[in-house]
Design a protein around this motif. Structure first.
Motif, PDB file in Angstrom:
ATOM      1  N   GLY A   1     -96.204 -16.121  20.905  1.00 20.28           N
ATOM      2  CA  GLY A   1     -97.298 -17.012  21.246  1.00 20.28           C
ATOM      3  C   GLY A   1     -98.015 -17.628  20.061  1.00 20.28           C
ATOM      4  O   GLY A   1     -97.959 -17.130  18.934  1.00 20.28           O
TER       5      GLY A   1
ATOM      6  N   THR B   1     -93.294 -19.759  18.644  1.00 26.63           N
ATOM      7  CA  THR B   1     -93.760 -21.096  19.008  1.00 26.63           C
ATOM      8  C   THR B   1     -94.900 -21.516  18.086  1.00 26.63           C
ATOM      9  O   THR B   1     -95.527 -20.676  17.429  1.00 26.63           O
ATOM     10  CB  THR B   1     -94.241 -21.150  20.472  1.00 26.63           C
ATOM     11  OG1 THR B   1     -95.389 -20.301  20.629  1.00 26.63           O
ATOM     12  CG2 THR B   1     -93.147 -20.705  21.418  1.00 26.63           C
TER      13      THR B   1
ATOM     14  N   GLN C   1    -105.514 -25.922  22.141  1.00 22.24           N
ATOM     15  CA  GLN C   1    -104.138 -26.079  22.613  1.00 22.24           C
ATOM     16  C   GLN C   1    -103.499 -24.703  22.464  1.00 22.24           C
ATOM     17  O   GLN C   1    -103.253 -24.242  21.344  1.00 22.24           O
ATOM     18  CB  GLN C   1    -103.369 -27.118  21.778  1.00 22.24           C
ATOM     19  CG  GLN C   1    -101.877 -27.172  22.066  1.00 22.24           C
ATOM     20  CD  GLN C   1    -101.560 -27.533  23.512  1.00 22.24           C
ATOM     21  OE1 GLN C   1    -102.285 -28.307  24.135  1.00 22.24           O
ATOM     22  NE2 GLN C   1    -100.495 -26.981  24.045  1.00 22.24           N
TER      23      GLN C   1
ATOM     24  N   VAL D   1     -96.585 -27.999  21.904  1.00 23.03           N
ATOM     25  CA  VAL D   1     -96.079 -26.733  21.382  1.00 23.03           C
ATOM     26  C   VAL D   1     -94.648 -26.946  20.890  1.00 23.03           C
ATOM     27  O   VAL D   1     -93.819 -27.488  21.620  1.00 23.03           O
ATOM     28  CB  VAL D   1     -96.095 -25.619  22.446  1.00 23.03           C
ATOM     29  CG1 VAL D   1     -95.482 -24.334  21.902  1.00 23.03           C
ATOM     30  CG2 VAL D   1     -97.515 -25.363  22.936  1.00 23.03           C
TER      31      VAL D   1
ATOM     32  N   ALA E   1     -98.268 -24.046  18.220  1.00 18.17           N
ATOM     33  CA  ALA E   1     -99.185 -24.979  18.864  1.00 18.17           C
ATOM     34  C   ALA E   1     -99.659 -26.005  17.843  1.00 18.17           C
ATOM     35  O   ALA E   1     -99.878 -25.688  16.673  1.00 18.17           O
ATOM     36  CB  ALA E   1    -100.372 -24.226  19.447  1.00 18.17           C
TER      37      ALA E   1
ATOM     38  N   ASN F   1    -100.790 -21.459  23.679  1.00 24.28           N
ATOM     39  CA  ASN F   1     -99.526 -21.046  24.273  1.00 24.28           C
ATOM     40  C   ASN F   1     -99.423 -19.516  24.187  1.00 24.28           C
ATOM     41  O   ASN F   1     -98.609 -18.984  23.424  1.00 24.28           O
ATOM     42  CB  ASN F   1     -98.346 -21.711  23.554  1.00 24.28           C
ATOM     43  CG  ASN F   1     -97.020 -21.423  24.246  1.00 24.28           C
ATOM     44  OD1 ASN F   1     -96.938 -21.471  25.466  1.00 24.28           O
ATOM     45  ND2 ASN F   1     -95.991 -21.122  23.468  1.00 24.28           N
TER      46      ASN F   1
ATOM     47  N   SER G   1     -91.156 -25.137  19.705  1.00 26.58           N
ATOM     48  CA  SER G   1     -90.476 -23.861  19.946  1.00 26.58           C
ATOM     49  C   SER G   1     -89.282 -23.718  19.021  1.00 26.58           C
ATOM     50  O   SER G   1     -88.496 -24.666  18.853  1.00 26.58           O
ATOM     51  CB  SER G   1     -89.999 -23.768  21.398  1.00 26.58           C
ATOM     52  OG  SER G   1     -91.097 -23.796  22.280  1.00 26.58           O
TER      53      SER G   1
END
Length: 327
Positions: free
Chosen positions: A154, A178, A145, A168, A180, A147, A170
Motif C-alpha cells: 500500500g 504501489t 490520494q 496509483v 500513490a 491506496n 503499480s
C-alpha cells in the motif's frame, strides 16, 4: 611476508572502489554497495599501514582507493548551494509504516509538531488509514490520494493543499508495491507532482531484477516541464547506479543537498547487527531549493521518516528557468 600482508590489507578497498566507480551493482553486490560510506571511512587505515611500513606501491594504490571512495561519499556531508527559489516553503515528510505496524500516534504527532504540508507513506494498510483518521490526520491534511492494502504494497499521499490528476502506479514484480501520486496546488507556486516512491527491495539475488526494473520505471524529472518530487523508500542508496541514473534526469537528493546525505534511515533490522544505511530519500526537481532535512524516529517501524523543508520557485522563476534551459 610484509609485502603480502600489506597488499592483503590494501586490496579490499581498492576492489570496492573499482566496483563502485564502475557501477557494478549486480547480484549480491547490490546489498554490499549500500555500505560504501563505511568502507570509505575504513579505507584510510590501509593508507596509514602502508606508509608506516614504507611500502610505496601499496601506499599509492591505497591512497588512490581512499580518494576515490571519499570523493563519492564525503560531499553528502557538505551540502551544496540551492537554486534561487523565491516561492512558498513546503514541509514534506516520508514514512515507511512497516506493513502498518508503525505507531500512528507518533506519526500524527510528527505531522502536527513540524507543521507538515505533504505526507507520503509506504507499506500503508487499511488499519493504518483508520488509525490515522481517528487521531485527526484527516483534519490536518484533508486532501489525499490513498491506496491502503493489507501487507506491504500500500501507498498514500496526504496534503494540506488540493490534489488533482491523482492516481496509483503499480509495480508488477517483487512484492508488487504501489505508488500513490497527485499534483498539488500550493498558492504562489507552480503545480507540483508528488509521488510516494517504493521500488522492490533487493533482499535476495532473485529480486535484483525487480529492483532494477522498478527503479528504471520511476518517473524521470521534467526540468522543462512540471515540477516533480519523488519521496519514499527507494531501497537504494546514492552508491547504487540505478538511483544515480534517476537523479541524472534532473532530480536533486534533498539530504545530499543539505549535508545530511550520510544519515541512516534504515537498520538495524530485526535485531541484526546491520549498520544504518540511507535508502529513504526526497528527490526534488532541481528548481526546488532544499533548505533542511531531518531524519526522525518512528516507533514500530524499521525505517526512520525523512522530513524535508523545501522552497518552491515562483511561477515566474520556473518559467525563467525553462526559458534559460531551452536550446
Amino acid at each position: 611476508m610484509v609485502d603480502g600482508l600489506c597488499w592483503l590489507a590494501v586490496t579490499p578497498a581498492a576492489a570496492w572502489a573499482g566496483l563502485r566507480l564502475a557501477g557494478l551493482d549486480r547480484g549480491p553486490l547490490v546489498q554490499a554497495l549500500a555500505f560504501t560510506p563505511y568502507v570509505a571511512a575504513w579505507s584510510l587505515a590501509p593508507v596509514v599501514l602502508a606508509l608506516a611500513l614504507r611500502r610505496r606501491w601499496p601506499a599509492l594504490v591505497a591512497a588512490v582507493a581512499a580518494v576515490a571512495l571519499l570523493g563519492v561519499v564525503a560531499p553528502r556531508a557538505l551540502g551544496s548551494a540551492p537554486p534561487p527559489a523565491g516561492g512558498p516553503t513546503v514541509r514534506l515528510l516520508t514514512a515507511n509504516l512497516l506493513a502498518g505496524a508503525a505507531d500512528p500516534a507518533a506519526l500524527v504527532d510528527l505531522v502536527r509538531r513540524h507543521r507538515v504540508d505533504v505526507l507520503v507513506v509506504q507499506e500503508f494498510t487499511p488499519g493504518a488509514q483508520a488509525d490515522l483518521d481517528r487521531l485527526g490526520l484527516d483534519r490536518q491534511l484533508p486532501h489525499r490520494q490513498l491506496n491502503p492494502l493489507v501487507g506491504t504494497p500500500g501507498s498514500g499521499l496526504y496534503a494540506r493543499f488540493p490534489i488533482s490528476d491523482a492516481g496509483v502506479r503499480s509495480h508488477r514484480g517483487g512484492w508488487g508495491f504501489t505508488q500513490a501520486y497527485g499534483t498539488i496546488s500550493v498558492p504562489g507556486a507552480p503545480p507540483v507532482r508528488v509521488e510516494s516512491a517504493h521500488p522492490a527491495a533487493p533482499y535476495a539475488v532473485d529480486q535484483v531484477g525487480f529492483w532494477r526494473a522498478d527503479l528504471a520505471a520511476q518517473p524521470p524529472a521534467t526540468p522543462d516541464g512540471t515540477l516533480r518530487i519523488l519521496a519514499g523508500d527507494f531501497n537504494a542508496t546514492l552508491d547504487h547506479a540505478p538511483l544515480r541514473a534517476l537523479l541524472g534526469t534532473g532530480y536533486v537528493d534533498a539530504a545530499d543537498a543539505t549535508g545530511q546525505g550520510l544519515v541512516g534511515t534504515w537498520g538495524p533490522y530485526d535485531a541484526d547487527l546491520i549498520p544504518p544505511v540511507t535508502i529513504d530519500h526526497v528527490l526534488v526537481d532541481r528548481r526546488i531549493a532544499a533548505q533542511a532535512v531531518e531524519v526522525r524516529p518512528l516507533a514500530g517501524s524499521d525505517h526512520r521518516p525523512v522530513l524535508a523543508t523545501l522552497r518552491l520557485p515562483t511561477p515566474d522563476q520556473a518559467g525563467q528557468t525553462l526559458a534559460r534551459e531551452r536550446p
